[in-house]
Scaffold this active site. Structure first.
Site, short mmCIF file in Angstrom:
data_model
loop_
_atom_site.label_atom_id
_atom_site.label_comp_id
_atom_site.label_asym_id
_atom_site.label_seq_id
_atom_site.Cartn_x
_atom_site.Cartn_y
_atom_site.Cartn_z
N LYS A 51 9.11 -7.50 -17.32
CA LYS A 51 8.83 -8.82 -17.90
C LYS A 51 9.27 -8.85 -19.36
O LYS A 51 9.85 -9.84 -19.82
CB LYS A 51 7.33 -9.14 -17.77
CG LYS A 51 6.93 -9.43 -16.33
CD LYS A 51 5.44 -9.44 -16.10
CE LYS A 51 5.17 -9.55 -14.60
NZ LYS A 51 3.76 -9.42 -14.23
N GLN A 95 -2.21 -8.77 -16.48
CA GLN A 95 -1.54 -7.99 -15.43
C GLN A 95 -2.58 -7.40 -14.48
O GLN A 95 -3.53 -6.75 -14.92
CB GLN A 95 -0.69 -6.87 -16.08
CG GLN A 95 0.09 -6.03 -15.11
CD GLN A 95 1.19 -6.81 -14.38
OE1 GLN A 95 1.91 -7.60 -14.96
NE2 GLN A 95 1.29 -6.59 -13.08
N ASP A 118 0.72 -17.73 -15.11
CA ASP A 118 0.68 -17.14 -13.77
C ASP A 118 0.09 -18.10 -12.74
O ASP A 118 0.15 -17.84 -11.54
CB ASP A 118 -0.17 -15.86 -13.80
CG ASP A 118 0.66 -14.60 -13.61
OD1 ASP A 118 1.83 -14.72 -13.18
OD2 ASP A 118 0.15 -13.50 -13.86
#
Ligand code: NDP
Length: 281
Positions: A51, A95, A118
């Site tokens: 990322k 994460q 997200d």
């Protein structure tokens, strides 16, 4: 059989974003992503590094917060609150996985919906269900984009999604429904799985079991999307689909690696740029 080359489509998306970010910077808009990692999960390190690389490529600022394994829920929420308030941060990503003593859903709830790139905050999940503009979670969003890029029709098709996780299976099913597919969701309690997967025009598999979907489970001519990322004992990656045998029957299929994975990152980047634009309106 046509290979759905997610890597190529993702590259195209990243190049478009790179140009867009150049223009945004001329207007003094500097997209920035903050990534929080708790504990020391090896796979997460690789995902976060990828990322970071994508951000560098596009010109998105990237900030990483590495919290120790013993971080308390309160400390995690405090960090999220702090990042929610920082004006220059446009997107916040937590994460997964995080250590078991922490409640990830509570943490997702605390990420401001405007910065939830997200798409896991319940507000954004709700908007997806209502068919409203939102941050769509990156893996399902990437799968829709790859189908669109290859001009694969979704409307009216029978889409079968195997797996019902909050991060892949459920939002995937919703995205396909929003695109007017007839959707069936399967999971570990589903009976006669094969009889259902065999009806799929579009089969999306997200279960995390190496080569679980075999040739006999797939209808000839189906479009097969393999979300699974499984590491073999030799250290190679393979998907949830027995690619070698299943691919012979399909019209289109994603490879692992190089299929869904790169699209997930490209859509994260898309969401960060969207967040930056919306916060600077
Ligand atoms: P989860 O473990 O959260 O969910 C797995 C799902 O599969 C569950 O809904 C489970 O059912 C279902 N399942 C398990 N066994 C069976 C079975 N025998 N038959 C039918 N359904 C079954 O996984 P994730 O959704 O998080 O991830 C799935 C895979 O996708 C993993 O390999 C992961 O690494 C990969 N992944 C890849 C991404 C990418 O970018 N390419 C992004 C995210 C994930 P039940 O609910 O009943 O337990």
């Amino acid at each position: 059989m046509i290979l759905l080359e997610g890597k190529k489509v993702a590259q195209k998306i990243k190049d478009e974003l790179k140009n867009e970010v150049i223009k945004l910077k001329e207007e003094e808009i500097n997209p920035k992503l903050a990534v929080i990692m708790v504990g020391n999960d090896n796979a997460s390190h690789i995902y976060v590094r990828n990322k970071n690389r994508a951000c560098e490529y596009i010109g998105i600022d990237f900030e990483e917060y590495l919290l120790p394994e013993e971080t308390s829920q309160e400390e995690l929420i405090d960090l999220i609150d702090k990042l929610n308030k920082e004006k220059e941060i446009n997107g916040i990503l937590l994460q997964s996985p995080i250590p078991n003593h922490l409640d990830i859903n509570e943490a997702f709830k605390k990420i401001s919906p405007e910065k939830d790139v997200d798409g896991f905050n319940p507000v954004n999940v709700g908007k997806l269900v209502l068919g409203q503009d939102t941050f769509i979670s990156c893996t399902p969003y990437g799968i829709i984009k790859i189908l669109e890029d290859y001009n694969i029709e979704i409307e009216g098709k029978h889409a079968v999604v195997v797996g019902r996780s909050n991060i892949v299976g459920k939002p995937m099913s919703q995205c396909l429904l929003n695109k007017n597919a007839t959707v069936t969701i399967c999971h570990s309690k589903t009976k006669n799985l094969s009889s259902i997967t065999n009806q799929a025009d579009i089969l999306v598999v997200a279960i995390g079991k190496s080569k679980f979907i075999t040739e006999d489970m797939v209808k000839p001519g189906a479009v097969v999307i393999d979300v699974g990322i499984n590491r073999t004992e030799e250290g190679n990656l393979n998907g949830d689909v027995d690619f070698e045998n299943v691919s012979k029957k399909t019209s289109y299929i994603t490879p692992v690696p190089g299929g869904v994975g790169p699209m997930t990152i490209a859509m994260l980047m898309t969401n960060v740029v969207k967040a930056a634009k919306e916060q600077n309106k």
